[in-house]
Design a protein around this motif. Structure first.
Motif, PDB file in Angstrom:
ATOM      1  N   PHE A 113     -10.025 -10.385   9.445  1.00  0.00           N
ATOM      2  CA  PHE A 113      -9.236  -9.685   8.578  1.00  0.00           C
ATOM      3  C   PHE A 113      -7.587  -9.281   8.652  1.00  0.00           C
ATOM      4  CE2 PHE A 113     -10.721  -6.382  11.125  1.00  0.00           C
ATOM      5  CZ  PHE A 113      -9.412  -5.313  11.471  1.00  0.00           C
ATOM      6  N   THR A 114      -6.723  -8.966   7.692  1.00  0.00           N
ATOM      7  CA  THR A 114      -5.418  -8.566   7.994  1.00  0.00           C
ATOM      8  C   THR A 114      -5.221  -7.167   7.286  1.00  0.00           C
ATOM      9  OG1 THR A 114      -4.789 -10.881   7.360  1.00  0.00           O
ATOM     10  CG2 THR A 114      -2.876  -9.054   7.141  1.00  0.00           C
ATOM     11  N   ASP A 115      -4.705  -6.431   8.107  1.00  0.00           N
ATOM     12  CA  ASP A 115      -4.586  -4.814   7.830  1.00  0.00           C
ATOM     13  C   ASP A 115      -2.912  -4.402   7.859  1.00  0.00           C
ATOM     14  OD1 ASP A 115      -5.616  -2.387   7.375  1.00  0.00           O
ATOM     15  OD2 ASP A 115      -5.598  -1.997   9.451  1.00  0.00           O
ATOM     16  N   TYR A 116      -2.745  -3.495   6.881  1.00  0.00           N
ATOM     17  CA  TYR A 116      -1.329  -3.142   6.831  1.00  0.00           C
ATOM     18  C   TYR A 116      -1.303  -1.624   6.545  1.00  0.00           C
ATOM     19  CZ  TYR A 116       3.331  -2.733   4.500  1.00  0.00           C
ATOM     20  OH  TYR A 116       4.594  -2.331   4.223  1.00  0.00           O
ATOM     21  N   GLU A 117      -0.319  -0.984   7.126  1.00  0.00           N
ATOM     22  CA  GLU A 117      -0.064   0.461   6.996  1.00  0.00           C
ATOM     23  C   GLU A 117       1.500   0.725   7.250  1.00  0.00           C
ATOM     24  OE1 GLU A 117       1.112   3.774   6.756  1.00  0.00           O
ATOM     25  OE2 GLU A 117       0.750   3.759   8.840  1.00  0.00           O
ATOM     26  N   PRO A 118       2.215   0.912   6.113  1.00  0.00           N
ATOM     27  CA  PRO A 118       3.453   0.904   6.581  1.00  0.00           C
ATOM     28  C   PRO A 118       4.035   1.957   7.397  1.00  0.00           C
ATOM     29  CG  PRO A 118       3.097   1.463   4.091  1.00  0.00           C
ATOM     30  CD  PRO A 118       1.700   0.976   4.711  1.00  0.00           C
ATOM     31  N   GLY A 119       3.631   3.168   7.008  1.00  0.00           N
ATOM     32  CA  GLY A 119       3.931   4.434   7.526  1.00  0.00           C
ATOM     33  C   GLY A 119       4.150   4.335   9.241  1.00  0.00           C
ATOM     34  N   CYS A 120       3.191   3.841   9.802  1.00  0.00           N
ATOM     35  CA  CYS A 120       3.343   3.818  11.148  1.00  0.00           C
ATOM     36  C   CYS A 120       3.575   2.430  11.694  1.00  0.00           C
ATOM     37  CB  CYS A 120       2.247   4.155  11.854  1.00  0.00           C
ATOM     38  SG  CYS A 120       1.842   5.954  11.734  1.00  0.00           S
ATOM     39  N   CYS A 121       4.058   1.340  10.676  1.00  0.00           N
ATOM     40  CA  CYS A 121       4.513   0.099  10.909  1.00  0.00           C
ATOM     41  C   CYS A 121       3.240  -0.693  11.500  1.00  0.00           C
ATOM     42  CB  CYS A 121       5.594  -0.064  11.842  1.00  0.00           C
ATOM     43  SG  CYS A 121       7.007   1.128  11.370  1.00  0.00           S
ATOM     44  N   VAL A 122       2.085  -0.507  11.101  1.00  0.00           N
ATOM     45  CA  VAL A 122       0.796  -1.373  11.246  1.00  0.00           C
ATOM     46  C   VAL A 122       0.844  -2.448  10.537  1.00  0.00           C
ATOM     47  CG1 VAL A 122      -1.617  -1.113  11.639  1.00  0.00           C
ATOM     48  CG2 VAL A 122      -0.119   0.699  11.969  1.00  0.00           C
ATOM     49  N   PHE A 123       0.591  -3.659  11.076  1.00  0.00           N
ATOM     50  CA  PHE A 123       0.593  -4.792  10.391  1.00  0.00           C
ATOM     51  C   PHE A 123       0.149  -5.925  11.396  1.00  0.00           C
ATOM     52  CE2 PHE A 123       2.739  -8.402   7.812  1.00  0.00           C
ATOM     53  CZ  PHE A 123       1.441  -8.801   7.196  1.00  0.00           C
ATOM     54  N   TYR A 124      -1.198  -6.363  11.119  1.00  0.00           N
ATOM     55  CA  TYR A 124      -1.808  -7.191  12.322  1.00  0.00           C
ATOM     56  C   TYR A 124      -2.970  -7.948  11.706  1.00  0.00           C
ATOM     57  CZ  TYR A 124      -5.562  -3.683  12.365  1.00  0.00           C
ATOM     58  OH  TYR A 124      -6.604  -2.851  12.021  1.00  0.00           O
ATOM     59  N   GLU A 125      -3.305  -9.111  12.383  1.00  0.00           N
ATOM     60  CA  GLU A 125      -4.655  -9.772  12.054  1.00  0.00           C
ATOM     61  C   GLU A 125      -5.604  -9.512  13.174  1.00  0.00           C
ATOM     62  OE1 GLU A 125      -3.785 -13.902  11.434  1.00  0.00           O
ATOM     63  OE2 GLU A 125      -3.316 -13.353   9.067  1.00  0.00           O
ATOM     64  N   MET A 126      -6.968  -9.631  12.900  1.00  0.00           N
ATOM     65  CA  MET A 126      -7.825  -9.164  14.048  1.00  0.00           C
ATOM     66  C   MET A 126      -9.386  -9.720  13.554  1.00  0.00           C
ATOM     67  SD  MET A 126      -9.304  -5.383  15.107  1.00  0.00           S
ATOM     68  CE  MET A 126      -7.831  -5.059  16.259  1.00  0.00           C
ATOM     69  N   GLU A 127      -9.896 -10.321  14.532  1.00  0.00           N
ATOM     70  CA  GLU A 127     -11.353 -10.435  14.702  1.00  0.00           C
ATOM     71  C   GLU A 127     -12.018  -9.691  15.687  1.00  0.00           C
ATOM     72  OE1 GLU A 127     -11.671 -14.708  15.312  1.00  0.00           O
ATOM     73  OE2 GLU A 127     -10.941 -15.381  13.431  1.00  0.00           O
ATOM     74  N   ALA A 128     -13.109  -9.261  15.163  1.00  0.00           N
ATOM     75  CA  ALA A 128     -14.098  -8.204  15.790  1.00  0.00           C
ATOM     76  C   ALA A 128     -15.243  -8.340  15.336  1.00  0.00           C
ATOM     77  CB  ALA A 128     -13.350  -6.767  15.683  1.00  0.00           C
ATOM     78  N   ILE A 169       8.455  -4.185  -1.136  1.00  0.00           N
ATOM     79  CA  ILE A 169       9.684  -3.851  -1.286  1.00  0.00           C
ATOM     80  C   ILE A 169       9.831  -2.244  -1.104  1.00  0.00           C
ATOM     81  CG2 ILE A 169      11.817  -3.975  -2.619  1.00  0.00           C
ATOM     82  CD1 ILE A 169      10.827  -6.381  -1.331  1.00  0.00           C
ATOM     83  N   ALA A 170       9.067  -1.576  -1.870  1.00  0.00           N
ATOM     84  CA  ALA A 170       9.240  -0.018  -1.528  1.00  0.00           C
ATOM     85  C   ALA A 170       8.980   0.360  -0.170  1.00  0.00           C
ATOM     86  CB  ALA A 170       8.121   0.674  -2.823  1.00  0.00           C
ATOM     87  N   ASP A 171       7.941  -0.287   0.181  1.00  0.00           N
ATOM     88  CA  ASP A 171       7.422   0.411   1.866  1.00  0.00           C
ATOM     89  C   ASP A 171       8.775  -0.213   2.693  1.00  0.00           C
ATOM     90  OD1 ASP A 171       4.987   1.075   1.089  1.00  0.00           O
ATOM     91  OD2 ASP A 171       4.072  -0.594   1.713  1.00  0.00           O
ATOM     92  N   LEU A 172       9.315  -1.086   2.349  1.00  0.00           N
ATOM     93  CA  LEU A 172      10.586  -1.660   3.227  1.00  0.00           C
ATOM     94  C   LEU A 172      11.764  -0.910   2.953  1.00  0.00           C
ATOM     95  CD1 LEU A 172       9.749  -5.463   3.480  1.00  0.00           C
ATOM     96  CD2 LEU A 172       9.319  -3.854   5.397  1.00  0.00           C
ATOM     97  N   GLY A 173      11.774   0.061   1.972  1.00  0.00           N
ATOM     98  CA  GLY A 173      13.079   0.776   1.617  1.00  0.00           C
ATOM     99  C   GLY A 173      13.883   0.230   0.594  1.00  0.00           C
ATOM    100  N   ILE A 174      13.516  -0.966   0.031  1.00  0.00           N
ATOM    101  CA  ILE A 174      14.182  -1.619  -0.859  1.00  0.00           C
ATOM    102  C   ILE A 174      15.907  -1.783  -0.727  1.00  0.00           C
ATOM    103  CG2 ILE A 174      14.753  -1.903  -3.521  1.00  0.00           C
ATOM    104  CD1 ILE A 174      12.354  -0.056  -3.770  1.00  0.00           C
TER     105      ILE A 174
END
Length: 233
Positions: A113-128, A169-174
Motif C-alpha cells: 500500500f501507499t499511505d499519506y498523512e500531511p500533518g506529520c509529512c508522512v508519505f510512503y509505500e510499504m509491504e508488510a 494542493i491544500a495540504d501543500l499550502g497552495i
C-alpha cells in the motif's frame, strides 16, 4: 488527538486449508476486523467471488487458499499502526466461537500500500504481513515489514499516485511552487510544461495568471479555509 492517514493498496489473505468454505469464513472474519473504530479498511470488492480464489498445493500435499482485493483505509498517524495492532484488535473483537475457529488455523494477511498523512509529512509505500500459526493466541499474531520507503511530498507525486488534486494542493499550502507542480502533473507535453514554469517563475507572469484565474483559485482557498489573498501577490 491523532492525525488520520489515508492509505490504499492491495491485501491478500492466505489460509492453509483445502476447505473453501473454511477459507471464506476466515476471509469474512478477518476482513471485517481489519477495522477498529475510526481506523478502517474498506475493500473494493463485494463479497467472495470463487473465480478469484487461488489454490496452491505444495510438494508435500499441503494446500493453501488465498484471495486478494484492493482497499482504501485510514490509520492512526499511519496505516502501519493498523498492522501492528491487528492481533490485539482481532483478539478483542471476535467472539469465543470465532476465536476458537481462527486459533486452529495457519493464516496470513499481506499488505502492499501507499499511505499519506500531511500533518506529520508522512508519505510512503510499504509491504508488510501479519502471520498466525495454528495453536497460538490471536494476540500473538506477528507483524513484519517486508519493505518500506519514503516518497517525496510534492503535488506531482501525490497526484500521480491517485490522491485528490484539490486536497493535495491544500495540504501543500497552495503556494506558487505547489500550484506550478499541480499544472505540470496534469500536462504530458514538455513544451507546455516549460511554458508553465516560465509563467510561475516570473512575478509578472504569476500575477497575470492569478488575475485571469481568480475565480478558480478562490474556490480552492475558500474550500480549505486559507487566506488566499496572502498568496496572490
Amino acid at each position: 488527538m491523532a492525525n488520520i492517514s489515508d492509505a490504499y493498496g492491495t491485501i491478500t489473505i492466505r489460509v492453509r486449508t483445502d476447505d473453501t468454505e473454511k477459507f471464506v469464513r476466515t476471509w469474512n472474519i478477518l476482513s471485517d476486523r481489519l477495522s477498529s473504530g475510526e481506523y478502517s479498511t474498506q475493500f473494493d470488492g463485494i463479497g467472495i467471488y470463487s473465480p478469484d480464489i487461488e489454490r496452491n498445493e505444495d510438494d508435500d500435499g499441503t494446500v493453501e487458499i488465498s484471495m486478494s482485493d484492493t482497499f482504501s483505509g485510514t490509520g492512526r498517524w499511519a496505516y502501519q499502526a493498523n498492522i501492528e495492532y491487528f492481533g490485539s484488535w482481532l483478539d478483542y473483537e471476535v467472539n469465543e466461537e470465532e476465536k476458537a475457529f481462527l486459533e486452529q488455523l495457519d493464516f496470513s494477511v499481506e499488505y502492499s500500500f501507499t499511505d499519506y498523512e500531511p500533518g506529520c509529512c508522512v508519505f510512503y509505500e510499504m509491504e508488510a504481513h501479519n502471520t498466525h500459526i495454528a495453536g497460538m493466541s490471536l494476540r500473538d499474531i506477528s507483524n513484519v515489514i517486508d519493505s518500506s520507503y519514503d516518497l517525496e511530498i510534492s503535488a506531482s507525486e501525490l497526484i500521480s499516485r491517485g490522491f485528490d488534486e484539490a486536497e493535495c494542493i491544500a495540504d501543500l499550502g497552495i503556494g506558487r511552487e505547489a500550484l506550478m507542480e499541480w499544472f505540470i502533473a496534469d500536462e504530458s507535453d514538455q513544451h507546455t510544461c516549460k511554458l508553465i514554469r516560465e509563467v510561475f517563475e516570473s512575478d509578472e507572469g504569476y500575477e497575470k495568471f492569478c488575475r485571469e484565474h481568480r475565480n478558480e483559485m478562490f474556490y480552492y482557498y475558500h474550500e480549505y479555509d486559507i487566506d488566499w489573498l496572502d498568496y496572490l501577490f
